[in-house]
Motif scaffolding. Sequence first.
Motif, mmCIF file in Angstrom:
data_model
loop_
_atom_site.group_PDB
_atom_site.id
_atom_site.type_symbol
_atom_site.label_atom_id
_atom_site.label_comp_id
_atom_site.label_asym_id
_atom_site.label_seq_id
_atom_site.Cartn_x
_atom_site.Cartn_y
_atom_site.Cartn_z
ATOM 1 N N LYS A 49 0.821 -1.213 0.000
ATOM 2 C CA LYS A 49 0.000 0.000 0.000
ATOM 3 C C LYS A 49 0.859 1.269 0.000
ATOM 4 C CE LYS A 49 -4.336 1.464 0.403
ATOM 5 N NZ LYS A 49 -5.244 1.011 1.470
ATOM 6 N N ALA A 50 1.924 1.269 0.816
ATOM 7 C CA ALA A 50 2.761 2.464 0.917
ATOM 8 C C ALA A 50 3.420 2.772 -0.429
ATOM 9 C CB ALA A 50 3.812 2.287 1.997
ATOM 10 N N LEU A 51 3.881 1.724 -1.124
ATOM 11 C CA LEU A 51 4.517 1.918 -2.436
ATOM 12 C C LEU A 51 3.482 2.419 -3.447
ATOM 13 C CD1 LEU A 51 6.929 1.627 -4.388
ATOM 14 C CD2 LEU A 51 6.339 -0.781 -4.664
ATOM 15 N N LEU A 52 2.311 1.801 -3.413
ATOM 16 C CA LEU A 52 1.229 2.209 -4.317
ATOM 17 C C LEU A 52 0.917 3.700 -4.132
ATOM 18 C CD1 LEU A 52 -2.078 0.211 -4.778
ATOM 19 C CD2 LEU A 52 -2.125 2.662 -4.573
ATOM 20 N N MET A 53 0.798 4.110 -2.874
ATOM 21 C CA MET A 53 0.451 5.503 -2.606
ATOM 22 C C MET A 53 1.601 6.452 -2.962
ATOM 23 S SD MET A 53 -2.667 5.611 -2.011
ATOM 24 C CE MET A 53 -2.893 7.345 -1.550
ATOM 25 N N ASP A 54 2.837 5.971 -2.833
ATOM 26 C CA ASP A 54 3.980 6.796 -3.237
ATOM 27 C C ASP A 54 3.962 7.042 -4.741
ATOM 28 O OD1 ASP A 54 4.912 7.071 -0.707
ATOM 29 O OD2 ASP A 54 6.635 5.738 -0.925
ATOM 30 N N VAL A 55 3.699 5.983 -5.508
ATOM 31 C CA VAL A 55 3.652 6.113 -6.973
ATOM 32 C C VAL A 55 2.510 7.054 -7.360
ATOM 33 C CG1 VAL A 55 3.283 4.891 -9.163
ATOM 34 C CG2 VAL A 55 4.687 3.836 -7.378
ATOM 35 N N PHE A 56 1.354 6.839 -6.761
ATOM 36 C CA PHE A 56 0.190 7.679 -7.037
ATOM 37 C C PHE A 56 0.495 9.137 -6.701
ATOM 38 C CE2 PHE A 56 -3.637 9.742 -5.216
ATOM 39 C CZ PHE A 56 -4.417 9.798 -6.350
ATOM 40 N N SER A 57 1.103 9.331 -5.546
ATOM 41 C CA SER A 57 1.386 10.681 -5.077
ATOM 42 C C SER A 57 2.375 11.418 -5.990
ATOM 43 C CB SER A 57 1.905 10.548 -3.645
ATOM 44 O OG SER A 57 2.704 11.614 -3.312
ATOM 45 N N VAL A 58 3.424 10.723 -6.430
ATOM 46 C CA VAL A 58 4.399 11.353 -7.335
ATOM 47 C C VAL A 58 3.724 11.658 -8.683
ATOM 48 C CG1 VAL A 58 6.575 11.027 -8.587
ATOM 49 C CG2 VAL A 58 6.424 10.361 -6.188
ATOM 50 N N PHE A 59 2.850 10.764 -9.098
ATOM 51 C CA PHE A 59 2.081 10.984 -10.323
ATOM 52 C C PHE A 59 1.249 12.271 -10.209
ATOM 53 C CE2 PHE A 59 -2.049 10.693 -12.362
ATOM 54 C CZ PHE A 59 -1.708 10.491 -13.688
ATOM 55 N N ILE A 60 0.546 12.432 -9.100
ATOM 56 C CA ILE A 60 -0.292 13.628 -8.901
ATOM 57 C C ILE A 60 0.583 14.885 -8.849
ATOM 58 C CG2 ILE A 60 -1.839 14.843 -7.265
ATOM 59 C CD1 ILE A 60 -3.320 12.643 -8.739
ATOM 60 N N GLU A 61 1.684 14.829 -8.102
ATOM 61 C CA GLU A 61 2.555 16.008 -7.992
ATOM 62 C C GLU A 61 3.090 16.426 -9.362
ATOM 63 O OE1 GLU A 61 3.057 18.021 -5.408
ATOM 64 O OE2 GLU A 61 1.815 16.771 -4.116
ATOM 65 N N GLN A 62 3.533 15.431 -10.139
ATOM 66 C CA GLN A 62 4.103 15.759 -11.456
ATOM 67 C C GLN A 62 3.053 16.337 -12.405
ATOM 68 O OE1 GLN A 62 6.607 12.901 -13.377
ATOM 69 N NE2 GLN A 62 7.983 12.691 -11.641
ATOM 70 N N THR A 63 1.883 15.708 -12.462
ATOM 71 C CA THR A 63 0.871 16.196 -13.401
ATOM 72 C C THR A 63 0.348 17.568 -12.950
ATOM 73 O OG1 THR A 63 -0.757 14.808 -12.262
ATOM 74 C CG2 THR A 63 0.094 13.974 -14.341
ATOM 75 N N GLN A 64 0.195 17.741 -11.645
ATOM 76 C CA GLN A 64 -0.270 19.045 -11.164
ATOM 77 C C GLN A 64 0.794 20.123 -11.378
ATOM 78 O OE1 GLN A 64 -2.040 18.509 -7.192
ATOM 79 N NE2 GLN A 64 -4.030 18.271 -8.173
ATOM 80 N N ASN A 65 2.063 19.743 -11.328
ATOM 81 C CA ASN A 65 3.152 20.676 -11.638
ATOM 82 C C ASN A 65 3.023 21.206 -13.057
ATOM 83 O OD1 ASN A 65 4.759 21.047 -9.449
ATOM 84 N ND2 ASN A 65 6.371 19.615 -10.078
#
Lengths: 182, 129
Positions: A49-65
């Motif tokens: 779960k922690a890895l999944l959320m890390d990938v998701f979170s980096v995805f959101i940060e990059q696209t929102q950037n």
Amino acid sequence: MKTMDLFDMRETLKTEGILICFAGPFSHGIIEELGNAVRRYLETMQMKKALLMDVFSVFIEQTQNVRNYAQKKLTEGNTEYDFNCGIVIIGRKGNKYVVSSGNIVEKKDLEEAIARLAELNRLDKDGLKAAYREQMRKVIPSGKTTSGLGFIDMSRKASEPLQYSIREINETYCFFTLRAVI
Amino acid sequence: MEKLFLPGTRSTPEISFDGTSGVLTISGESYPENSFEYYKPILAWVSRFAQTHTGPATLNINLNYLNTGSIKSLMDILDYFEEMHGRGGDVVIYWHYDDENDRALETAEDFKAEVTFPFNIIAIKSEAK
């Protein structure tokens, strides 16, 4: 386009281990939809779960950037390129995941980001934590729409230093690619 | 004080603030298109609450995910609670996180380190969600 079919593109994605790829305008709706799809897809991969959320979170940060940058250019009245059009990929590299995004950036806007990345890449996990807490406490100048935490947060979640590449388009603009290995 | 209720969406949390009971709850996901704009009215409410509320105040956080923009705004909410605490107010926070996501625990600890009022971090069993 050389050929009508997308076979070559598919082959490239396959050999590079790319699981998800999106190219086009980053609207908020698209970010939500893709984010949701990424989460559902990763859930099927039996990962922690922690890895999944890390990938998701980096995805959101990059696209929102990318999206925030496009909004900034729009506010400046710069319509020279469609800054909102970007590319984002999620790939697999052994037992690690790669999240990478690319967009057109004005060269003068890059200096600050590059200096910041170089600074963060020199820090270890504790150093990143300290930088994060310091930034959490910083007062955001009015008119700014970003927290300044994005790169630090991505660095904390990544297992390797953040990488980037810059390809020149012309005197003023370049294509910026950011890559995080998680 | 009037209540503040905002339904949750895919990228914004459910906001359920009760000025009378002093219980403020934030649940769901938080990665709005523009975090600062989204949290502006919420922060305005909390600011008035912090100035006028006299009884105990509880902040419940049940967030699955928050982006960096939201982190900044959440810190501002916690600062209002810290202010109430500084004036001798009876304030407490219950921060819930998914027990399978140790990264979420880290986020909770980042916040806990920034304030001095009672801060409870509670693990929620994944399957119970």
